[in-house]
Enzyme design. Structure first.
Site, PDB file in Angstrom:
ATOM      1  N   SER A 252       6.813   1.362   0.779  1.00  0.00           N
ATOM      2  CA  SER A 252       7.962   2.013  -0.133  1.00  0.00           C
ATOM      3  C   SER A 252       9.015   1.144  -0.069  1.00  0.00           C
ATOM      4  O   SER A 252       9.011  -0.037  -0.870  1.00  0.00           O
ATOM      5  CB  SER A 252       8.302   3.224   0.729  1.00  0.00           C
ATOM      6  OG  SER A 252       9.273   4.018  -0.210  1.00  0.00           O
TER       7      SER A 252
ATOM      8  N   ASP B  69       1.899   9.486  -6.271  1.00  0.00           N
ATOM      9  CA  ASP B  69       2.681   9.096  -5.204  1.00  0.00           C
ATOM     10  C   ASP B  69       3.998   9.802  -6.052  1.00  0.00           C
ATOM     11  O   ASP B  69       4.585   9.449  -7.022  1.00  0.00           O
ATOM     12  CB  ASP B  69       3.049   7.574  -5.189  1.00  0.00           C
ATOM     13  CG  ASP B  69       3.754   7.342  -4.022  1.00  0.00           C
ATOM     14  OD1 ASP B  69       4.889   8.065  -3.786  1.00  0.00           O
ATOM     15  OD2 ASP B  69       3.361   6.219  -3.294  1.00  0.00           O
TER      16      ASP B  69
ATOM     17  N   HIS C 287       2.348   9.683  -0.459  1.00  0.00           N
ATOM     18  CA  HIS C 287       3.069   8.484  -0.487  1.00  0.00           C
ATOM     19  C   HIS C 287       2.312   7.013   0.191  1.00  0.00           C
ATOM     20  O   HIS C 287       2.223   7.584   1.319  1.00  0.00           O
ATOM     21  CB  HIS C 287       4.462   8.663   0.044  1.00  0.00           C
ATOM     22  CG  HIS C 287       5.541   7.474  -0.033  1.00  0.00           C
ATOM     23  ND1 HIS C 287       5.451   6.599  -1.257  1.00  0.00           N
ATOM     24  CD2 HIS C 287       6.243   7.082   0.807  1.00  0.00           C
ATOM     25  CE1 HIS C 287       6.672   5.800  -1.092  1.00  0.00           C
ATOM     26  NE2 HIS C 287       6.857   6.131   0.144  1.00  0.00           N
TER      27      HIS C 287
END
Length: 527
Positions: A236, A468, A496
């Site tokens: 991320s 996602d 995710h």
């Protein structure tokens, strides 16, 4: 939250209030992709730093960690120093907390593998000690020391603090879909109080918690660990941190995995708008799954995703007018903003969808908001004693420094509402208003949108998940296209990030790269 991967993730998806820049959006049409491509072409490229180390930084690069037992079996801890201000190294230091789990063998040690779980604001030390250091594949842990470094301003590395527990409780209850000028004023006042708290706590540090500075810190850590190259897995926001490192130090790139990638070429407003689309994409997948179950409170088997969304939005509107009980010891009732965060939290992992159905059923049919409040609290990292980690504080501090504000005034948000509500009829309004908080930040942004090319770097693996919610798939496409040595690895699925989430194909490709240095073929797809 689930397995050993990051439990949260974007650099803007920390929370509706504190993580403005984090909340961005997802997969969309070809026209949007074209817009993102145009933005990348327009953004300047991040320039690499000189290969030679400036004399003023030599003492930092020559540090040797004094490892000690840190109370967690199998892990060692140390503290390193970095300059507060890289333009004035003599102006003071920042202390960086580091942990490692030494390679277990068998096989030749390959070096250190730094891991960052995202945020910004996620504790790499907490993540490594609770997950990566014990749950990463055994063959990876056998060959690498697994290392976590809390970035400056985060967790154990001189954490930024903004509000105490009761004040943060009030902040999380703030209405993020204002209906009139009075409610808008209340929201603005909440943003200002949050920002003032951060500024009062760490006025000097607050100007020096950017991603560029954190990436430069990682190079000091690399040198202190004795590694010629940086090996790294970032999830991320951790992909932005890792890509920034590659852009600054392309010749020191070892094996880099950027999972759940961000596009550094986009403005804060574009990031937030696209992440709003991403959450809508994830919600559509959840809606289709929900109605296949008899316990779905949002519709029956013949209910389409659009109607499921309207039903959820109607529930949010009822909470806006009248919060419901939760049985919380502090007497908290579930508000619209907390319920929204609870739903968004469950979008990060399809494994949480059943729990979300149960929480929504209790809230909608029994006026019991306990389940949604638990989801919201976990997202904010609020503990049973009513205290919060510094995740949300660091999240805002980094985001507001990295990019100029998405919006400068409430009027700008109002004008942008149609675009956000089109991106997500359910979440768009709240996420648009959430994009306002950096307008009141006490430290002016020092960064800006930029392409990251990292010319001359070794192959870098960029991983994207097609549905996602927090880091839209096209961001992975964009980043891999910008990086001169980027290799795109695609997971066709929900949730995710992808590494360690159940795809043998993804895990095998990444493990092979980490262990043998052989990257997957560019464009490889897994399911």
């Amino acid at each position: 939250m689930h397995t050993w991967r990051t439990h949260r993730g974007t650099r803007t998806a920390g929370t509706l209030l504190a993580a403005t820049a984090l909340l961005i959006s997802g997969c969309s049409s070809g026209s949007s992709t074209s817009t993102a491509s145009s933005a990348a072409e327009a953004a300047a490229a991040l320039a690499p730093l000189p290969r030679s180390t400036p004399a003023a930084l030599t003492p930092y690069y020559e540090q040797e960690p004094a490892w000690r037992d840190c109370g967690v079996p199998g892990f060692q801890c140390a503290t390193l120093k970095a300059p507060l201000d890289y333009t004035e190294p003599s102006a003071g230091d920042v202390r960086l907390a580091v942990t490692r789990k030494k390679a277990t063998g068998p096989g030749k040690r390959l070096g250190s593998l730094l891991v960052n779980p995202g945020g910004p604001g996620g504790s790499a030390i907490g993540y490594v000690q609770a997950y990566a250091g014990i749950g990463y594949p055994a063959e990876v842990r056998a060959r690498y020391d697994i290392v976590g470094v809390d970035p400056r301003g985060v967790a154990r590395s001189e954490p930024v603090e903004c509000l105490d527990g009761p004040a943060m409780d009030a902040y999380t209850r703030t209405d993020i879909t204002p209906d009139d000028t009075k409610e808008t004023g209340t929201l603005v006042a909440a943003y200002k109080k949050f920002a003032e708290g951060c500024g009062a706590d760490a006025p000097k540090l607050l100007r020096h918690v950017s991603t560029v500075e954190a990436a430069r810190d990682m190079d000091i850590v690399r040198a202190a660990l004795g590694d010629a190259k940086l090996h790294y897995v970032g999830a991320s926001y951790g992909t932005f941190l890792g890509a920034t490192y590659a852009g600054l130090f392309p010749d020191r790139v070892g094996r880099l995995v950027l999972d759940g990638a961000m596009d550094p070429s986009l403005s804060a407003r574009r990031l937030n708008l696209e992440q709003t689309e991403g959450f809508d994409t994830a919600f559509t997948a959840f809606a289709k799954d929900c109605v296949r179950h008899d316990d779905c409170p949002l519709g029956g088997r013949d209910t389409g995703p659009e109607q499921v969304g309207r039903n959820l939005k109607a529930f949010f509107d009822r909470l806006d007018a009248r919060p419901i009980p939760t049985g919380d010891a502090d007497g908290r009732r579930l508000t619209e903003s907390q319920a929204t965060i609870g739903v968004i939290a469950a979008m990060y992992d399809e494994g949480a969808w059943q729990r979300l159905r149960e929480a929504l059923t209790a809230a909608m049919k029994e006026s019991d908001g306990a389940g949604l409040l638990v989801l919201s609290d976990s997202y904010y990292e609020r503990d049973a004693d009513g205290e919060y980690s510094n995740l949300m504080f660091a999240n805002a501090a980094v985001n507001c420094l990295d990019l100029p504000p998405a919006f400068d005034t409430p009027d700008e948000v109002t004008r942008a509402l149609p675009a956000f509500e089109k991106a997500s009829p359910v979440f768009g309004e709240g996420l648009a208003w959430a994009s306002l908080n950096c307008a009141y930040w006490p430290a002016k942004a020092t960064g800006g949108a930029q392409r990251i090319e990292a010319k001359g770097a070794a192959p870098i693996v960029v991983v994207g998940t097609t549905r996602d919610p927090a880091t839209p798939y096209r961001w992975a496409e964009a980043l891999s296209g910008q990086l001169s040595s980027g290799r795109l690895l695609t997971y066709e699925g929900d949730g995710h990030t992808a590494y360690g989430r159940g795809s043998a194909c993804i895990d095998s490709a990444i493990n092979t790269y980490l262990l043998d240095g052989t990257p997957p073929t560019d464009g490889k797809r897994c399911s």
